[in-house]
Design a protein around this motif. Structure first.
Motif, PDB file in Angstrom:
ATOM      1  N   UNK A  34      24.138  -5.005 -11.734  1.00  0.00           N
ATOM      2  CA  UNK A  34      23.609  -5.924 -10.724  1.00  0.00           C
ATOM      3  C   UNK A  34      22.248  -6.429 -11.222  1.00  0.00           C
ATOM      4  N   UNK A  35      22.254  -7.434 -12.067  1.00  0.00           N
ATOM      5  CA  UNK A  35      20.989  -7.935 -12.611  1.00  0.00           C
ATOM      6  C   UNK A  35      20.114  -8.536 -11.525  1.00  0.00           C
ATOM      7  N   UNK A  36      18.805  -8.519 -11.775  1.00  0.00           N
ATOM      8  CA  UNK A  36      17.837  -9.084 -10.842  1.00  0.00           C
ATOM      9  C   UNK A  36      17.499 -10.507 -11.267  1.00  0.00           C
ATOM     10  N   UNK A  37      17.474 -11.416 -10.319  1.00  0.00           N
ATOM     11  CA  UNK A  37      17.077 -12.793 -10.597  1.00  0.00           C
ATOM     12  C   UNK A  37      15.552 -12.865 -10.606  1.00  0.00           C
ATOM     13  N   UNK A  38      14.979 -13.150 -11.779  1.00  0.00           N
ATOM     14  CA  UNK A  38      13.526 -13.154 -11.932  1.00  0.00           C
ATOM     15  C   UNK A  38      13.012 -14.578 -12.121  1.00  0.00           C
ATOM     16  N   UNK A  39      11.819 -14.814 -11.611  1.00  0.00           N
ATOM     17  CA  UNK A  39      11.168 -16.115 -11.779  1.00  0.00           C
ATOM     18  C   UNK A  39       9.671 -15.923 -11.606  1.00  0.00           C
ATOM     19  N   UNK A  40       8.850 -16.765 -12.233  1.00  0.00           N
ATOM     20  CA  UNK A  40       7.394 -16.650 -12.072  1.00  0.00           C
ATOM     21  C   UNK A  40       6.996 -16.780 -10.603  1.00  0.00           C
ATOM     22  N   UNK A  41       6.037 -15.944 -10.200  1.00  0.00           N
ATOM     23  CA  UNK A  41       5.543 -15.956  -8.822  1.00  0.00           C
ATOM     24  C   UNK A  41       4.060 -16.314  -8.827  1.00  0.00           C
ATOM     25  N   UNK A  42       3.674 -17.233  -7.970  1.00  0.00           N
ATOM     26  CA  UNK A  42       2.273 -17.619  -7.827  1.00  0.00           C
ATOM     27  C   UNK A  42       1.923 -17.485  -6.342  1.00  0.00           C
ATOM     28  N   UNK A  43       1.819 -16.260  -5.888  1.00  0.00           N
ATOM     29  CA  UNK A  43       1.570 -15.983  -4.474  1.00  0.00           C
ATOM     30  C   UNK A  43       0.418 -14.987  -4.356  1.00  0.00           C
ATOM     31  N   UNK A  44      -0.263 -14.962  -3.215  1.00  0.00           N
ATOM     32  CA  UNK A  44      -1.334 -13.971  -3.032  1.00  0.00           C
ATOM     33  C   UNK A  44      -0.792 -12.545  -3.102  1.00  0.00           C
ATOM     34  N   UNK A  45      -1.550 -11.677  -3.760  1.00  0.00           N
ATOM     35  CA  UNK A  45      -1.151 -10.280  -3.902  1.00  0.00           C
ATOM     36  C   UNK A  45      -2.374  -9.390  -3.703  1.00  0.00           C
ATOM     37  N   UNK A  46      -2.175  -8.265  -3.047  1.00  0.00           N
ATOM     38  CA  UNK A  46      -3.232  -7.269  -2.892  1.00  0.00           C
ATOM     39  C   UNK A  46      -2.909  -6.078  -3.786  1.00  0.00           C
ATOM     40  N   UNK A  47      -3.887  -5.653  -4.563  1.00  0.00           N
ATOM     41  CA  UNK A  47      -3.760  -4.443  -5.378  1.00  0.00           C
ATOM     42  C   UNK A  47      -4.501  -3.323  -4.662  1.00  0.00           C
ATOM     43  N   UNK A  48      -3.791  -2.274  -4.301  1.00  0.00           N
ATOM     44  CA  UNK A  48      -4.375  -1.155  -3.549  1.00  0.00           C
ATOM     45  C   UNK A  48      -4.504   0.062  -4.462  1.00  0.00           C
ATOM     46  N   UNK A  49      -5.725   0.561  -4.580  1.00  0.00           N
ATOM     47  CA  UNK A  49      -6.008   1.747  -5.389  1.00  0.00           C
ATOM     48  C   UNK A  49      -6.651   2.794  -4.492  1.00  0.00           C
ATOM     49  N   UNK A  50      -6.003   3.923  -4.341  1.00  0.00           N
ATOM     50  CA  UNK A  50      -6.548   5.017  -3.542  1.00  0.00           C
ATOM     51  C   UNK A  50      -7.075   6.082  -4.495  1.00  0.00           C
ATOM     52  N   UNK A  51      -8.298   6.544  -4.257  1.00  0.00           N
ATOM     53  CA  UNK A  51      -8.870   7.542  -5.149  1.00  0.00           C
ATOM     54  C   UNK A  51      -9.782   8.515  -4.440  1.00  0.00           C
ATOM     55  N   UNK A  52      -9.958   9.651  -5.062  1.00  0.00           N
ATOM     56  CA  UNK A  52     -10.885  10.670  -4.577  1.00  0.00           C
ATOM     57  C   UNK A  52     -11.807  11.051  -5.723  1.00  0.00           C
ATOM     58  N   UNK A  53     -13.111  10.794  -5.546  1.00  0.00           N
ATOM     59  CA  UNK A  53     -14.114  11.098  -6.581  1.00  0.00           C
ATOM     60  C   UNK A  53     -13.742  10.488  -7.935  1.00  0.00           C
TER      61      UNK A  53
END
Length: 380
Positions: A34-53
């Motif tokens: 079941x291949x995935x249909x891929x295409x370039x995306x130009x949409x807003x994205x949030x990168x979430x990084x959770x860290x401790x010290x």
């Protein structure tokens, strides 16, 4: 007859768990991909990084995110400090960059609670989760997001690649295990969905994010599996790469695996729907990939004991016992003589035996440590 039947059932269970299931997946993926249909995306994205010290590496991680081959104006970085007692928040806030947001929490609650709060504060339709430790390929985010051009995809896992410099004998064994694991994940994605994601790098549609309990240990399994329960796919993107270094010593890998395996036991407690075939579209994959491995140490011990009872009954049983004795003997050699792990014939049995022993310790951790979701940050 009963003991013989038990012997062959246990042998078949172990053979299927570690060899039969990967082979079945490979045939399945070749016959009905079941291949995935891929295409370039130009949409807003949030990168979430959770860290401790994470003061020692958070700025480097932010820089790696900002260097991504993705429009800077469409990318926002949210750094969540989970009760850090160092300068993590101050360093992030000191950047004075409107595209970098610091979310400090005074109380340490664990990654799961922080992820839920962070997603609630995001308006972007696509969210990428990362850890602070790993470095990134410049195309990682772009390659992840291309998969969302396929409406059936709800989450995408990146690939964790171990750097090969200065590997010990044990780390080479871990690297071999990870190559085996990635083979399974690639083929699971081809037939439908992977069972979980790579915690260092994965993305999700915000509409498919479901809040998880604050005590969750494996957010990178429970969050993707909740996507699967919504009948959307979780796929694997080999071009989206996060770089890390494998554990060089047994003690280092022991801490990581025990926590992970405790999380696998916890999944059944937190989300019983996962083991209901009519609700979980990848029930077979979950059982084969995760649950049977949790039962493997018990099956291995049972097989050895039953084999002892059957030694004098037929020629096949002394041979089977000799094979088991050789496997465990090589593993014991690797544990007692670390230098011997440079030989593949010792390294692989040692890694196999240790990883299964960690399953036992993971179960003990699950039933005895109610704060297993609070990870320990260690600069590597």
């Amino acid at each position: 007859m009963l003991m013989q039947a038990l012997f062959w059932c246990l042998a078949a269970l172990l053979l299927y768990t570690f060899a039969g299931y990967p082979l079945l997946l490979r045939v399945w993926a070749a016959a009905r991909p079941r291949p995935v249909e891929k295409a370039p995306m130009q949409v807003p994205v949030a990168i979430v990084i959770v860290g401790y010290n994470e003061e020692a590496r958070i700025l480097h991680k932010i820089a790696a995110c900002q260097a991504q081959d993705y429009p800077a104006g469409l990318m926002r970085i949210v750094v969540v400090s989970d009760g850090s007692t160092d300068r993590t928040h101050e360093l992030v806030a000191g950047l004075n960059d409107p595209r970098v947001v610091s979310m400090p929490f005074a109380q340490r609650r664990g990654k799961a609670a922080c992820l839920v709060d962070a997603v609630s504060a995001c308006a972007e339709d696509l969210i990428v989760f990362m850890d602070a430790r790993q470095t990134l390929h410049p195309a990682a985010v772009r390659c992840l997001l291309e998969n969302f051009a396929d409406a059936s995809v709800g989450a995408v896992s990146g690939e964790l690649v171990f750097l090969a410099d200065e590997q010990s004998g044990f780390s080479q064994g871990v690297d071999a295990y990870w190559a085996y694991e990635k083979f399974i994940r690639r083929n699971e994605a081809l037939v439908g969905s992977v069972v979980g994601a790579t915690g260092a790098l994965y993305a999700i549609r915000r509409e498919n994010f479901a809040a998880i309990p604050p005590q969750t240990i494996l957010d990178d399994v429970l969050i993707p599996m909740q996507v699967v329960l919504q009948r959307r796919r979780v796929v694997f993107e080999a071009r989206a790469i996060a770089y890390d270094r494998p554990s060089q010593e047994v003690a280092q890998e022991r801490l990581r695996k025990i926590r992970t395996l405790a999380g696998n036991f916890q999944l059944l407690q937190l989300c019983p729907a996962l083991v209901k075939p009519l609700k979980n579209p990848i029930f077979v994959q979950l059982v084969s990939h995760k649950l049977l491995r949790l039962a493997a140490p018990l099956a291995m011990a049972g097989l050895l004991l039953v084999n002892l009872v059957l030694l004098g009954t037929a020629w096949i049983y002394p041979l089977a016992f000799a094979a088991q004795a050789l496997l465990y003997g090589l593993a014991l050699t690797g544990m007692l003589l670390p230098a011997a792990r440079r030989w593949r014939a010792v390294r692989l049995p040692t890694t196999f035996a240790l990883l299964n022993w960690f399953v036992v310790l993971g179960f003990v951790e699950f039933i005895s440590n109610k704060n297993a979701h609070l990870w320990k940050s260690k600069v590597a």
